[in-house]
Design a protein around this motif. Structure first.
Motif, PDB file in Angstrom:
ATOM      1  N   UNK A 169       3.020   6.536   1.188  1.00  0.00           N
ATOM      2  CA  UNK A 169       2.528   6.277   2.543  1.00  0.00           C
ATOM      3  C   UNK A 169       2.461   4.779   2.809  1.00  0.00           C
ATOM      4  N   UNK A 170       1.979   4.034   1.835  1.00  0.00           N
ATOM      5  CA  UNK A 170       1.935   2.585   1.982  1.00  0.00           C
ATOM      6  C   UNK A 170       3.311   1.974   2.150  1.00  0.00           C
ATOM      7  N   UNK A 171       4.311   2.607   1.530  1.00  0.00           N
ATOM      8  CA  UNK A 171       5.671   2.085   1.618  1.00  0.00           C
ATOM      9  C   UNK A 171       6.178   2.063   3.050  1.00  0.00           C
ATOM     10  N   UNK A 172       5.732   3.012   3.860  1.00  0.00           N
ATOM     11  CA  UNK A 172       6.168   3.052   5.254  1.00  0.00           C
ATOM     12  C   UNK A 172       5.182   2.370   6.197  1.00  0.00           C
ATOM     13  N   UNK A 173       3.972   2.097   5.716  1.00  0.00           N
ATOM     14  CA  UNK A 173       2.932   1.534   6.582  1.00  0.00           C
ATOM     15  C   UNK A 173       2.996   0.021   6.679  1.00  0.00           C
ATOM     16  N   UNK A 174       3.645  -0.624   5.692  1.00  0.00           N
ATOM     17  CA  UNK A 174       3.661  -2.088   5.642  1.00  0.00           C
ATOM     18  C   UNK A 174       5.112  -2.564   5.600  1.00  0.00           C
ATOM     19  N   UNK A 175       5.754  -2.713   6.746  1.00  0.00           N
ATOM     20  CA  UNK A 175       7.149  -3.148   6.775  1.00  0.00           C
ATOM     21  C   UNK A 175       7.288  -4.599   6.362  1.00  0.00           C
ATOM     22  N   UNK A 176       8.442  -4.931   5.783  1.00  0.00           N
ATOM     23  CA  UNK A 176       8.730  -6.311   5.371  1.00  0.00           C
ATOM     24  C   UNK A 176      10.234  -6.449   5.209  1.00  0.00           C
ATOM     25  N   UNK A 177      10.701  -7.691   5.099  1.00  0.00           N
ATOM     26  CA  UNK A 177      12.124  -7.934   4.898  1.00  0.00           C
ATOM     27  C   UNK A 177      12.582  -7.472   3.516  1.00  0.00           C
ATOM     28  N   UNK A 178      11.732  -7.719   2.519  1.00  0.00           N
ATOM     29  CA  UNK A 178      12.016  -7.311   1.143  1.00  0.00           C
ATOM     30  C   UNK A 178      10.869  -6.438   0.654  1.00  0.00           C
ATOM     31  N   UNK A 179      11.208  -5.368  -0.057  1.00  0.00           N
ATOM     32  CA  UNK A 179      10.200  -4.441  -0.548  1.00  0.00           C
ATOM     33  C   UNK A 179      10.446  -4.181  -2.030  1.00  0.00           C
ATOM     34  N   UNK A 180       9.393  -4.332  -2.826  1.00  0.00           N
ATOM     35  CA  UNK A 180       9.495  -4.197  -4.278  1.00  0.00           C
ATOM     36  C   UNK A 180       8.730  -2.958  -4.713  1.00  0.00           C
ATOM     37  N   UNK A 181       9.423  -1.987  -5.311  1.00  0.00           N
ATOM     38  CA  UNK A 181       8.767  -0.793  -5.827  1.00  0.00           C
ATOM     39  C   UNK A 181       8.453  -1.009  -7.305  1.00  0.00           C
ATOM     40  N   UNK A 182       7.246  -0.635  -7.715  1.00  0.00           N
ATOM     41  CA  UNK A 182       6.785  -0.833  -9.092  1.00  0.00           C
ATOM     42  C   UNK A 182       6.271   0.497  -9.636  1.00  0.00           C
ATOM     43  N   UNK A 183       6.927   0.989 -10.681  1.00  0.00           N
ATOM     44  CA  UNK A 183       6.509   2.233 -11.352  1.00  0.00           C
ATOM     45  C   UNK A 183       6.694   1.988 -12.849  1.00  0.00           C
ATOM     46  N   UNK A 184       5.678   1.380 -13.465  1.00  0.00           N
ATOM     47  CA  UNK A 184       5.796   0.864 -14.833  1.00  0.00           C
ATOM     48  C   UNK A 184       6.045   1.973 -15.845  1.00  0.00           C
ATOM     49  N   UNK A 185       5.398   3.126 -15.659  1.00  0.00           N
ATOM     50  CA  UNK A 185       5.557   4.245 -16.603  1.00  0.00           C
ATOM     51  C   UNK A 185       6.072   5.489 -15.864  1.00  0.00           C
ATOM     52  N   UNK A 186       7.406   5.561 -15.438  1.00  0.00           N
ATOM     53  CA  UNK A 186       8.419   4.803 -16.121  1.00  0.00           C
ATOM     54  C   UNK A 186       9.629   4.447 -15.267  1.00  0.00           C
ATOM     55  N   UNK A 187       9.662   4.851 -13.969  1.00  0.00           N
ATOM     56  CA  UNK A 187      10.889   4.746 -13.190  1.00  0.00           C
ATOM     57  C   UNK A 187      11.495   3.344 -13.221  1.00  0.00           C
ATOM     58  N   UNK A 188      10.719   2.313 -12.849  1.00  0.00           N
ATOM     59  CA  UNK A 188      11.337   0.988 -12.758  1.00  0.00           C
ATOM     60  C   UNK A 188      11.538   0.345 -14.125  1.00  0.00           C
ATOM     61  N   UNK A 189      10.764   0.772 -15.136  1.00  0.00           N
ATOM     62  CA  UNK A 189      11.043   0.294 -16.488  1.00  0.00           C
ATOM     63  C   UNK A 189      12.361   0.877 -16.990  1.00  0.00           C
ATOM     64  N   UNK A 190      12.551   2.182 -16.797  1.00  0.00           N
ATOM     65  CA  UNK A 190      13.818   2.812 -17.170  1.00  0.00           C
ATOM     66  C   UNK A 190      14.969   2.190 -16.398  1.00  0.00           C
ATOM     67  N   UNK A 191      14.744   1.908 -15.120  1.00  0.00           N
ATOM     68  CA  UNK A 191      15.751   1.260 -14.288  1.00  0.00           C
ATOM     69  C   UNK A 191      16.156  -0.091 -14.865  1.00  0.00           C
ATOM     70  N   UNK A 192      15.177  -0.896 -15.262  1.00  0.00           N
ATOM     71  CA  UNK A 192      15.493  -2.222 -15.793  1.00  0.00           C
ATOM     72  C   UNK A 192      16.280  -2.123 -17.102  1.00  0.00           C
TER      73      UNK A 192
END
Length: 265
Positions: A20-43
């Motif tokens: 919900x926050x992802x759509x509530x706060x628009x910006x030019x750049x958006x950083x998603x953080x999911x440490x355990x584990x989506x973005x860690x696996x992504x990196x």
């Protein structure tokens, strides 16, 4: 729908939680953080030169998506564990540590993938961050912010059994690591962003990650290696950027990087 004042538009550097926050706060750049584990696996995948296709669903549609893109389908952690074959590529970052021969990977993650695409739908350029690459992401963002771009960092959080958001402290730390490395003062960063940066400055790695609720849950399920990999601080220089349907390392894109697309403040 965003309530007045909740879009943090008075500040160029912002932070808000979950889908919900992802759509509530628009910006030019958006950083998603999911440490355990989506973005860690992504990196970890991008470090190994693998193009990653995030996907919202973990069902037959994921297999079809993988076939359409000529990609390997990552299975869930527990599914891989039940098969008793360590060679299965899964959402476990440790499963990618020694993988060979994979060029494209479909990564089903209802939480992280949903947030990434929700952010993209706002018109933002989406970036993936974790503790491993927070510094690299901040260095990539810094000149863009200096040129006047806005940034929102979105810690994904987890879900309770009733499907409500559980703010996960490890994602707050990951968001704070990016925000702290950006190093902006009160005139640029929102109170929410500064709070996340303060939380990051208070963390003690790797102990806090291993003993927080999510870390304990994974360790007790046999995935302590995933927690240890996720707790490695600034060991990666990859900057995952969502281009169309897949994440690629920003260093492999055009030298100027993605074109800045202004969104409403």
């Amino acid at each position: 729908m965003t309530l007045p004042g909740h879009d943090q538009s008075r500040s160029r550097v912002r932070m808000e939680w979950g889908p919900t926050g992802a759509t509530a706060v628009p910006a030019d750049y958006a950083v998603v953080v999911d440490v355990l584990s989506f973005t860690t696996t992504l990196s970890v995948a991008l470090e190994r030169g693998i193009e990653v296709f995030p996907f919202r669903w973990r069902d037959a549609r994921a297999a079809e998506h993988a076939m359409r893109h000529g990609a390997t389908l990552a299975v869930g952690r527990f599914e891989a564990l039940s098969r008793g074959n360590a060679r299965h590529v899964s959402l476990s970052p440790a499963s990618l540590a020694e993988v060979e021969g994979i060029e494209r990977l479909v990564l089903p993650s209802p939480n992280g993938s949903t947030i990434a695409f929700a952010l993209a739908d706002t018109g933002a350029q989406v970036v993936g961050a974790c503790l491993r690459n927070a510094g690299a992401v901040a260095r990539w963002l810094a000149p863009r912010v200096a040129d006047g771009a806005s940034v929102v960092v979105v810690p994904a959080g987890e879900r309770w059994y009733d499907d409500t958001l559980r703010p996960a402290v490890e994602d707050l730390w990951g968001a704070g690591a990016v925000l702290d490395a950006l190093g902006h003062d009160d005139e640029v960063a929102s109170p929410e962003a500064r709070m996340a940066a303060a939380a990051w400055r208070a963390v003690q790695l790797p102990d806090d990650l291993l003993t927080c609720a999510s870390g304990v849950e994974l360790a007790e399920a046999g995935f302590v290696a995933d927690v240890e990999i996720a707790g490695q601080r600034d060991v990666s220089e990859v900057v995952p950027v969502l281009v169309g349907e897949s994440f690629r390392d920003a260093t492999e894109l055009r030298p100027t990087g993605p074109t800045l697309r202004r969104v409403r403040d």
